[in-house]
Design a protein around this motif. Structure first.
Motif, mmCIF file in Angstrom:
data_model
loop_
_atom_site.group_PDB
_atom_site.id
_atom_site.type_symbol
_atom_site.label_atom_id
_atom_site.label_comp_id
_atom_site.label_asym_id
_atom_site.label_seq_id
_atom_site.Cartn_x
_atom_site.Cartn_y
_atom_site.Cartn_z
ATOM 1 N N ASN A 1 0.405 -1.092 0.396
ATOM 2 C CA ASN A 1 -0.022 0.246 0.036
ATOM 3 C C ASN A 1 0.972 1.602 -0.054
ATOM 4 N N PRO A 2 0.038 2.491 -0.062
ATOM 5 C CA PRO A 2 1.005 4.177 -0.098
ATOM 6 C C PRO A 2 1.843 3.922 0.978
ATOM 7 N N VAL A 3 1.447 3.118 1.964
ATOM 8 C CA VAL A 3 2.331 3.821 3.587
ATOM 9 C C VAL A 3 3.744 2.907 3.328
ATOM 10 N N ASP A 4 3.101 1.698 2.539
ATOM 11 C CA ASP A 4 4.059 0.131 2.565
ATOM 12 C C ASP A 4 4.927 0.854 2.011
ATOM 13 N N LEU A 5 5.199 1.643 0.929
ATOM 14 C CA LEU A 5 6.019 2.243 -0.203
ATOM 15 C C LEU A 5 6.849 3.591 -0.264
ATOM 16 N N GLN A 6 6.141 4.443 1.316
ATOM 17 C CA GLN A 6 6.982 5.571 1.833
ATOM 18 C C GLN A 6 7.451 4.277 2.781
ATOM 19 N N MET A 7 7.885 4.083 3.099
ATOM 20 C CA MET A 7 8.826 3.539 4.585
ATOM 21 C C MET A 7 9.835 2.532 3.376
#
Length: 330
Positions: free
Chosen positions: A228-234
């Motif tokens: 998800n977008p948060v995973d990608l941000q991490m």
């Protein structure tokens, strides 16, 4: 002081940014806290500590010196920032950048600082042009070797080539310990989990960081896992949080004037779980480093959504860790 070295301790007032912004600490409070820990070398972020920078009222400068004297501290380093954009439609030209940096050199001199941190995006040609003024004012300029840059990065190598050619001993380096992220910071991990990161993908990213997998490959893999977008941000943070061998500093030690002792947390055991200071400080001692270890706490932005920030306690813990690793009798 341990007779085997002459490393000194200090604090960047940047460490107290949260408390300063919320008016929980005054400039005098910050100096008092640092000096009370035996960290008497004060590193100043002028935009944070003074009003109307660079046109700071003399009364504020006088108050700064009064606080230093009262608490047995001294001005050690001034952090300069180069705003490369003058207007939305263009960037500063070289002459304008030189003028900006010369302005900061004069302000550092006004504060009694003998060292100035040069932000890493400053073109080396600008630094070279400022060498004569730095020598006149007796201020050593050190570019901040800051993650994702490192001593073998092309930008830093070009800086080295041009500044060494001046033959000046007033230009060198200020390594930021954030380029020695050996383990992924727990405060980063926990923040991403609170934001909605997928636990199994978080674990995958942590293992990838430990294995030094290139961030592009990590991003490709977690997309296949349904990130998800948060995973990608991490995963994107892997680009910035690099591991570089601290022993690389040894070759550059004669030109290292100051250390930004970056940290994200000191845990209950008295350790920084992501930056191995127990490996870094012996390298500094071996290399004969004689400058300051300047605490730079940056964990507040990663916990403020869920926890009360206590920069004072964190700086205290790091300074206690330094005293232990430096063999000081406290």
């Amino acid at each position: 002081m341990n007779p085997t070295h002459n490393i000194k301790r200090g604090v960047s007032l940047y460490s107290y940014q949260y408390e300063t912004f919320l008016r929980k600490m005054t400039l005098d409070d910050c100096i008092a806290h640092a000096a009370g820990l035996g960290a008497r070398g004060i590193e100043v972020v002028s935009e944070q500590s003074f009003t109307n920078f660079p046109d700071v009222p003399q009364a504020e400068v006088d108050g700064f010196f009064a606080s230093l004297e009262k608490h047995g501290a001294y001005a050690q380093c001034h952090d300069m920032f180069l705003d490369t954009k003058l207007y939305k439609h263009r960037k500063l030209n070289v002459d304008e950048m030189v003028a900006s940096m010369q302005r900061d050199l004069r302000f550092a001199h006004r504060l009694g600082c003998k060292t100035m941190r040069i932000i890493v995006n400053t073109p080396p040609e600008v630094v070279v042009a400022c060498v004569p003024l730095a020598e006149e004012l007796d201020i050593r300029m050190g570019i901040e070797v800051h993650s994702p840059f490192h001593f073998d990065h092309p930008w830093i190598l070009r800086y080295t080539e041009l500044t060494r050619a001046t033959g000046s001993d007033h230009v060198g380096y200020i390594p930021d310990m954030g380029m020695y992220i050996k383990d992924y910071p727990p405060v980063f991990r926990d923040r991403f989990l609170r934001m909605g990161a997928t636990p199994k993908i978080v674990e995958f990213i942590l293992e990838a960081h430990k294995a030094r997998v290139l961030p592009d490959y990590v991003l490709m893999d977690i997309r296949k896992m349904g990130a998800n977008p948060v995973d990608l941000q991490m995963a994107e943070t892997l680009r910035h949080n690099i591991w570089s061998n601290p022993r690389r500093m040894l070759e550059f030690m004669p030109w290292i004037f100051h250390i930004h002792a970056k940290f994200y947390e000191i845990d209950e055991t008295g350790r920084e779980p992501s930056i191995p200071y127990d490996e870094i400080i012996p390298v500094l001692i071996e290399g004969g480093y004689t400058g300051h270890l300047s605490s730079e706490y940056e964990g507040q932005r990663h916990i403020e959504d869920a926890f009360e920030v206590d920069g004072r306690e964190q700086v205290k813990r790091q300074q206690q860790m330094f005293a232990r690793l430096l063999g000081e009798t406290v």
